[in-house]
Design an enzyme around this catalytic site. Sequence first.
Site, PDB file in Angstrom:
ATOM      1  N   ARG A  54       0.877  -1.171   0.000  1.00 46.36           N
ATOM      2  CA  ARG A  54       0.000   0.000   0.000  1.00 46.36           C
ATOM      3  C   ARG A  54       0.915   1.222   0.000  1.00 46.36           C
ATOM      4  O   ARG A  54       2.127   1.102   0.070  1.00 46.36           O
ATOM      5  CB  ARG A  54      -0.998   0.003   1.178  1.00 46.36           C
ATOM      6  CG  ARG A  54      -0.643  -0.750   2.404  1.00 46.36           C
ATOM      7  CD  ARG A  54       0.466  -0.139   3.190  1.00 46.36           C
ATOM      8  NE  ARG A  54       0.222   1.268   3.418  1.00 46.36           N
ATOM      9  CZ  ARG A  54       1.139   2.162   3.653  1.00 46.36           C
ATOM     10  NH1 ARG A  54       2.423   1.825   3.707  1.00 46.36           N
ATOM     11  NH2 ARG A  54       0.849   3.432   3.837  1.00 46.36           N
ATOM     12  N   ALA A  56       1.116   5.213  -2.051  1.00 46.56           N
ATOM     13  CA  ALA A  56       1.037   5.591  -3.472  1.00 46.56           C
ATOM     14  C   ALA A  56       2.229   5.106  -4.300  1.00 46.56           C
ATOM     15  O   ALA A  56       2.057   4.487  -5.358  1.00 46.56           O
ATOM     16  CB  ALA A  56       0.910   7.110  -3.569  1.00 46.56           C
ATOM     17  N   GLN A 208      -2.067   2.406   9.922  1.00 47.32           N
ATOM     18  CA  GLN A 208      -0.768   2.417   9.227  1.00 47.32           C
ATOM     19  C   GLN A 208       0.306   3.156  10.038  1.00 47.32           C
ATOM     20  O   GLN A 208       1.488   2.844   9.942  1.00 47.32           O
ATOM     21  CB  GLN A 208      -0.890   3.100   7.853  1.00 47.32           C
ATOM     22  CG  GLN A 208      -1.665   2.282   6.832  1.00 47.32           C
ATOM     23  CD  GLN A 208      -3.118   2.691   6.774  1.00 47.32           C
ATOM     24  OE1 GLN A 208      -3.696   3.071   7.778  1.00 47.32           O
ATOM     25  NE2 GLN A 208      -3.726   2.592   5.614  1.00 47.32           N
ATOM     26  N   ASP A 249      -1.562  10.733  -1.838  1.00 43.54           N
ATOM     27  CA  ASP A 249      -1.928   9.686  -2.805  1.00 43.54           C
ATOM     28  C   ASP A 249      -2.228  10.274  -4.164  1.00 43.54           C
ATOM     29  O   ASP A 249      -2.138   9.595  -5.184  1.00 43.54           O
ATOM     30  CB  ASP A 249      -3.143   8.900  -2.299  1.00 43.54           C
ATOM     31  CG  ASP A 249      -2.792   8.180  -1.017  1.00 43.54           C
ATOM     32  OD1 ASP A 249      -2.887   8.817   0.058  1.00 43.54           O
ATOM     33  OD2 ASP A 249      -2.368   7.016  -1.091  1.00 43.54           O
TER      34      ASP A 249
END
Length: 376
Positions: A54, A56, A208, A249
């Site tokens: 995960r 970007a 995260q 992102d």
Amino acid sequence: MHVYGEHYRTIWMKEDNPNVVQIIDQRHLPHKFVVENLVTVDDVSAAIKDMHVRGAGLIGATAGFGMYIAALNAPADSFMESLAADGEKLKATRPTAVNLAWAVERQLDAVGAVTGDVHTKIQTARETAQAIADEDADFCRRIGEHGLAIIKKISQRKNGAPVNILTHCNAGWLAFVDYGSATAPMYAAHDKGIKIHVWVDETRPRNQGARLTAWELGQHGVPHTLIADNVGGHLMQHGLVDLVITGSDRTTYTGDVGNKIGTYLKALAAYDNGVPFYTALPSSTFDWMMRDGIKEMPIEQRDSTEVKYIRGKVNGEIKQVLLTPKDSPAANYAFDVTPSRLVTGLITERGICEASEEGVLGLYPEKRKKDVNNDQ
Ligand code: MRU
């Protein structure tokens, strides 16, 4: 970066078998370090969708390698059609990080331009995948060099007392191929002996920050403190945050920053308290077509189980537990958009610019001529 003292990237081709791509399966961190093999496009799609990888930059690099795997498996008589269909499959996995579509298109352009046989096309897909990954690492390293200047200045103003930096989610090396975007200036400062301390937002619902950012900062020896998501505003009111650095992102060419849900609230609190709020991103994260992030950016909505349940280690075993009333509905918006007016600056591989059309296109003048003006 280092894992238990050994250098790792987040994605690489298997040393003794270049038909296999290997990733760190981030679902198991921080409790277990698991390397996963990807051999089919379905493996790659699942790895992106279910967040084994995960962030970007890493989503983009994984899509780049995914297209190489697609090329390895494409039938010779419908090679480009098969590649394009696999590209669509990969693009459908997650909607917000623009690096995903960017990497797929870059591969289609590169392979499509090859006039040779299938073997040459596969070779091009392999080289392009590696180039995307290498470039990602290099751009993040350069983001670190530019961002270092901001931290250095604050450190001098504080006579060497630790610079307190708040970050949200994981825009660390685990979100890229190496170094990270938001973390690159932190690692650069720490490695230069500048004292820093990082406030790490836990970043519900997938944590995260708590699971990944805390782990990677710890691996590199960077002092940090985990905080619940709602703490940042209080810390800022009490002068305990010198600087906020987040990743992105997708950022519009006008400077609106799409990032993990909750980033906008941190930006509002920073603005209200006069705390500089920077976003660090490589050029692959700019959307050169999108003008208004709030109106136009696709915001991923994920399964409500991510909000209702939490995963963690219980008596040595990874378990998922229910947090909420079983039947309460939950909404799971994964990203939000911080308008450019709340962003102090964008730290890119080319330098730091204002979060505005002029600022961004000033650093990337080639986009002014080709893509932006012609497409409006
Ligand atoms: O859902 P994720 O973990 O893929 O989202 C990642 C983020 O939103 C991070 O905050 C990051 O800044 C963007 S990736 C560099």
